[in-house]
Motif scaffolding. Structure first.
Motif, short mmCIF file in Angstrom:
data_model
loop_
_atom_site.label_atom_id
_atom_site.label_comp_id
_atom_site.label_asym_id
_atom_site.label_seq_id
_atom_site.Cartn_x
_atom_site.Cartn_y
_atom_site.Cartn_z
N GLU A 457 0.83 -1.21 0.00
CA GLU A 457 0.00 0.00 0.00
C GLU A 457 0.87 1.26 0.00
OE1 GLU A 457 -3.43 2.18 -0.15
OE2 GLU A 457 -3.23 0.01 -0.29
N LYS A 458 1.98 1.22 0.69
CA LYS A 458 2.88 2.37 0.78
C LYS A 458 3.45 2.76 -0.58
CE LYS A 458 7.28 3.81 2.90
NZ LYS A 458 8.37 3.40 3.82
N TYR A 459 3.83 1.77 -1.37
CA TYR A 459 4.51 2.05 -2.64
C TYR A 459 3.60 1.97 -3.87
CZ TYR A 459 8.93 1.84 -0.10
OH TYR A 459 9.96 2.09 0.78
N LEU A 460 2.56 1.13 -3.79
CA LEU A 460 1.75 0.92 -4.99
C LEU A 460 0.30 1.36 -4.83
CD1 LEU A 460 3.01 -2.60 -6.15
CD2 LEU A 460 3.82 -0.35 -6.84
N LYS A 461 -0.13 1.67 -3.62
CA LYS A 461 -1.51 2.09 -3.36
C LYS A 461 -2.52 1.05 -3.86
CE LYS A 461 0.29 6.00 -2.07
NZ LYS A 461 0.48 6.27 -0.61
N GLY A 462 -2.15 -0.21 -3.72
CA GLY A 462 -3.07 -1.23 -4.24
C GLY A 462 -2.99 -2.52 -3.48
N ALA A 463 -2.94 -2.46 -2.14
CA ALA A 463 -2.88 -3.69 -1.36
C ALA A 463 -4.18 -4.46 -1.54
CB ALA A 463 -2.66 -3.38 0.12
N ARG A 464 -4.06 -5.79 -1.69
CA ARG A 464 -5.23 -6.63 -1.92
C ARG A 464 -6.03 -6.82 -0.64
NH1 ARG A 464 -4.38 -11.99 -5.33
NH2 ARG A 464 -3.87 -10.33 -6.83
#
Length: 470
Positions: A457-464
């Protein structure tokens, strides 16, 4: 009895014969069947000037990944310029033994010989890297091959060379390529064995040569064919080739690259000696080798060669020691070595920059060889493999596969702290493939942990998975 092929011109660009095989001119014909008894295919390139009323020089492109079309595509512009037919198998593979690959290559050769009118004594092999090494051993087993163009690799096995069956070896290499030293040394060995050889050396930001350099290699094969009587001498082509080569050599003198100029002049002497008088060339060689610029450059190159050899010995020694002892503490030493190479990359001294590039290429190749060796075991040493992949993230930080392997192996060993560290290092280096992150082998438990998803989430803003704060 040889099979007779009937060719006819279709729409000025296509040839066919009785069995409805269509061969394109000026384009690549894919997936041609070798014969009816084996499931093997190849790609074929015919120059736009191709016709069936004369015999053509033929170069077989060796690619160990079996990507015949891609291999031919990389060389078709040079082949078009110099009038060569190209063919490459889709079935040769580095997963097969040398003997198996030789048999596959031989079957393709016979198929092409029965399809294209081929000039006697003008059949060659060519390749890049590992494919080039394989190409260089084929003349020992197949008499019809009279020469090899090797791009970025020395001869595969000097010990099997037969002085009674010599072939022309034309090497092409960037001075920044870690294979430059081995190709340079191979040239000296071939000279002693009296094997006809040339080495086209260039400086560039990438290791692959420009079309003009590959075209020059083809031209050298053509000129040698004239010298040996395999091809009628074309005085106009000989003279224009000599002038072009000489202009290139003088350009390197002007650009303060006397060593490249001497390499070129040495090759010119070998190529043109049987074809024309070389008084002016020999005089230019003498003048250049007496010059201060040549002497200084030669001393500098030899000095950096020596330093490079010592450094390579250190790399080899410490890598072996680290693998044997699982010495994770030495990762800092590897990081320091790469920082030192980074400094050399910014050097104003060309020899230092080129040495740095060669050393980087050497250590990455050495690590990859060790990975392949360990991975081939029936029960691979996971800890040693993991350490090698960790070192690879330092020596080649932009190769994402190494990070993914460390994450996978560390998770398998339930070392989630290490896996998390390398996950973040991977994302710091610009990795963005979220789908692959959530499908890494052995990470089923790791990727549902809050720490994993926090980093994603920190780097890609897309944690599953949601991160729940307590």
């Amino acid at each position: 009895m040889k099979k007779i092929l009937l060719f006819a011109l279709i729409l000025n660009s296509t040839f066919f014969y009785a069995q409805e095989l269509r061969l394109l001119r000026g384009a690549i014909t894919e997936n041609l069947i070798v014969n009816d008894t084996v499931n093997e295919t190849y790609s074929l390139y015919l120059p736009t000037s191709f016709s069936v009323d004369r015999a053509w020089p033929l170069a077989f492109v060796m690619d160990l990944e079996g990507k015949g079309k891609a291999a031919v595509a990389m060389l078709m512009n040079a082949a078009e310029q110099e009038g060569y037919v190209l063919a490459s198998s889709n079935n040769i593979s580095d997963s097969l033994s040398i003997s198996q690959n030789v048999l596959i290559a031989n079957r393709m050769f016979n198929s092409v010989f029965n399809t294209v009118p081929t000039a006697k004594n003008r059949t060659y092999t060519i390749g890049f890297g590992g494919g080039a090494m394989f190409a260089s051993i084929l003349p020992t087993f197949i008499n019809e091959i009279k020469g090899v163009i090797s791009i970025g690799a020395s001869i595969g096995n000097l010990e099997i060379l037969n002085a009674k069956q010599p072939f022309q070896f034309v090497g092409i290499v960037n001075r920044s390529d870690f294979n430059f030293r081995s190709m340079y040394d191979t040239k000296q060995v071939l000279n002693k064995l009296k094997f006809p050889n040339q080495l086209l050396v260039f400086d560039a930001d990438r290791n692959l040569p420009e079309i003009e350099t590959v075209s020059k290699a083809f031209r050298m094969l053509t000129l040698t064919s004239m010298a040996k009587g395999y091809l009628v001498q074309n005085d106009s082509l000989i003279r224009s080739s000599y002038n072009d080569f000489f202009v290139d050599a003088n350009a390197n003198v002007t650009n303060q690259k006397p060593l490249l100029a001497t390499y070129q002049m040495s090759d010119m002497e070998k190529i043109f000696y049987p074809l024309m008088k070389l008084d002016s060339l020999k005089e230019s060689q003498k003048t250049l080798k007496r010059s201060t610029s040549f002497r200084q450059a030669n001393r500098s190159q030899n000095s950096y060669f020596l330093k490079e050899s010592f450094t390579k010995e250190d790399y080899s020694y410490y890598l072996e020691e680290d693998i044997i002892s699982y010495n994770y503490a030495n990762l800092g030493w590897w990081n320091y070595q790469m920082q030192e190479l980074n400094k050399l990359d910014r050097s104003a001294i060309l020899f230092e920059k080129q040495m740095s590039s060669r050393l980087r290429g050497y250590i990455n190749a050495l690590i990859s060889d060790n990975i392949d060796y360990l991975a081939a075991d029936r029960e691979p040493d996971l800890e040693a493999l993991n350490l090698l992949y960790m070192i690879k993230t330092i020596t080649d930080p932009n190769e994402y596969t190494s990070y993914l392997k460390v994450i996978s192996t560390s998770s398998k060993m339930e070392d989630y702290g290490t896996a998390l560290f390398y996950l973040e290092e991977l994302l710091k280096n610009g990795y963005t493939d979220t789908q692959t992150l959530y499908s890494i082998e052995h990470t089923a438990l790791f990727r549902i942990m809050p720490e994993f998803n926090e980093v994603v989430e920190k780097y890609l803003k897309g944690a599953r998975y949601d991160v729940i704060e307590q």
